[in-house]
Enzyme design. Structure first.
Site, PDB file in Angstrom:
ATOM      1  N   THR A  56     -22.149  -4.658 -15.740  1.00 21.27           N
ATOM      2  CA  THR A  56     -20.718  -4.494 -15.496  1.00 21.27           C
ATOM      3  C   THR A  56     -20.133  -3.494 -16.491  1.00 21.27           C
ATOM      4  OG1 THR A  56     -20.670  -6.762 -14.720  1.00 21.27           O
ATOM      5  CG2 THR A  56     -18.542  -5.755 -15.219  1.00 21.27           C
ATOM      6  N   LYS A  90     -10.160 -12.802 -37.064  1.00 19.49           N
ATOM      7  CA  LYS A  90      -8.943 -13.060 -37.849  1.00 19.49           C
ATOM      8  C   LYS A  90      -7.973 -14.003 -37.167  1.00 19.49           C
ATOM      9  CE  LYS A  90      -9.282  -8.389 -39.745  1.00 19.49           C
ATOM     10  NZ  LYS A  90      -8.688  -7.056 -39.788  1.00 19.49           N
ATOM     11  N   ARG A 127     -14.027  -8.625 -19.817  1.00 20.34           N
ATOM     12  CA  ARG A 127     -14.798  -9.827 -19.467  1.00 20.34           C
ATOM     13  C   ARG A 127     -14.541 -10.848 -20.552  1.00 20.34           C
ATOM     14  NH1 ARG A 127     -21.062 -10.137 -17.869  1.00 20.34           N
ATOM     15  NH2 ARG A 127     -20.117  -9.487 -15.909  1.00 20.34           N
ATOM     16  N   HIS A 153     -15.284 -12.654 -10.227  1.00 22.47           N
ATOM     17  CA  HIS A 153     -15.924 -11.403 -10.670  1.00 22.47           C
ATOM     18  C   HIS A 153     -15.624 -10.356  -9.582  1.00 22.47           C
ATOM     19  CE1 HIS A 153     -18.480  -8.648 -12.646  1.00 22.47           C
ATOM     20  NE2 HIS A 153     -19.574  -9.376 -12.805  1.00 22.47           N
TER      21      HIS A 153
HETATM   22  N1   CP Z   1     -23.909  -8.613 -12.417  1.00 21.62           N
HETATM   23  C1   CP Z   1     -23.396  -8.706 -13.668  1.00 21.62           C
HETATM   24  O1   CP Z   1     -22.236  -9.095 -13.859  1.00 21.62           O
HETATM   25  O2   CP Z   1     -24.258  -8.346 -14.661  1.00 21.62           O
HETATM   26  P1   CP Z   1     -23.906  -8.256 -16.206  1.00 21.62           P
HETATM   27  O3   CP Z   1     -23.697  -9.659 -16.702  1.00 21.62           O
HETATM   28  O4   CP Z   1     -25.088  -7.574 -16.842  1.00 21.62           O
HETATM   29  O5   CP Z   1     -22.648  -7.456 -16.348  1.00 21.62           O
END
Ligand code: CP
Length: 303
Positions: A50, A79, A100, A128
């Site tokens: 991602t 912190k 993320r 996602h």
């Molecule tokens: N598919 C996916 O979200 O992979 P990563 O966790 O490597 O970002």
């Protein structure tokens, strides 16, 4: 401004636009599209595909990236700064905020404090949405349509945020779903209720073999080790494993997808079959994320 926190933030026509734009960008790169744009890429949880495909997407469109891939070493982690304060500051430096986070709802919270569009790169077991965009693009590329497909989801359907987002998106295209998971990893009740309300056709199965010959798309997922204690994980981890001998009588258009990383749920002998598409799918992350950035940051839809 448009935040992409959940796949539900995009309409059917926007999803179609992103898929067709991704197709165009794959065929014909637009190296100036994000010229002078700065995009923040902030990862509070591990990622390979991602983060790197998103950052590649920005750089190949002529934009630049700021950010971090280890949220624990930031002021927020070290912190005690709140996520809200961090987001206010980082968004003031950038034109979009890609993130993320391990907690469900973190991207929604960020969207309330950001002065620029927030794009969710995965929040806990919730959503996602950018993975869904590359999944849709890969499905469209290989099936020629998103409409009326038979799609099986296998593995960790409880914590698998990619499954949650993708079923919601494909629900807009009259697809039929087959869910294959150990009982402890079944689809969450709220998503099953949503499918019933929308009158989406779905069924629940205990083996891949009983349905594989009917499918257009077989979407495998890993059991998410980080969301279990180790004993429970060892008990459950290899519940469903796909190997090449199970693909002897499948439809010729079948594609096996996986958001990756895989552990042992797809045997490497599947890689050599014409049905494996997971590595091309991962590469498509660049084009799908470019298309999303085009939608969110420029007025050049359908570049
Ligand atoms: N598919 C996916 O979200 O992979 P990563 O966790 O490597 O970002």
């Amino acid at each position: 401004q448009k935040h992409i926190v959940s796949i539900a933030d995009l309409s059917r026509s926007e999803l179609e636009l992103i898929v067709s734009t991704a197709s165009k960008l794959k065929a014909s790169p637009q190296v100036e599209l994000l010229k002078n744009k700065v995009v923040a890429s902030c990862f509070f949880e591990a990622s390979t595909r991602t983060r790197l495909s998103f950052e590649t997407a920005v750089q190949r469109l002529g934009g630049s990236v700021i950010g971090f891939d280890d949220g624990g070493n930031t002021s927020l982690g070290k912190k005690g700064e709140t996520l809200a304060d961090s987001v206010q500051v980082i968004s003031s430096y950038s034109d979009a905020f890609f993130m993320r986070h391990p907690q469900e709802g973190a991207a929604r919270l960020a969207s309330e404090f950001s002065s620029v569009p927030v794009i969710n790169g995965g929040d806990g077991s919730n959503q996602h949405p950018t993975q869904t965009l590359l999944d849709l693009f890969s499905i469209y590329e290989t099936q020629g349509s998103l409409e009326g497909l038979k799609v099986a989801f296998v593995g960790d359907l409880k914590y698998g945020r990619t499954v949650h987002s993708l079923t919601q998106a494909l629900s807009l295209f009259d697809c039929e779903f087959y869910f294959i998971a150990p009982p402890a990893l079944a689809m969450p009740d709220y998503l099953i209720e949503e499918l019933k309300e929308k009158q989406i056709r779905f069924s629940i199965h205990q083996s891949i073999e009983t349905v594989v010959n009917e499918l257009d798309v077989l979407y495998m997922t890993r059991v998410q080790r980080e969301r279990f204690d180790e004993t429970e994980y060892q008990h459950i981890k290899s519940s469903f494993v796909l190997n090449a001998s199970m693909l002897g009588r499948v439809k010729s258009n079948l594609k096996v997808l996986h958001p990756l990383p895989r552990i042992d749920e797809i045997d490497s002998d599947v890689d050599e079959t014409p049905y494996a598409y997971y590595f091309q799918q991962a590469q498509n992350g660049v084009y799908a994320r470019q298309a999303l950035l085009a939608l969110v940051l420029t007025n050049q839809y359908g570049v």
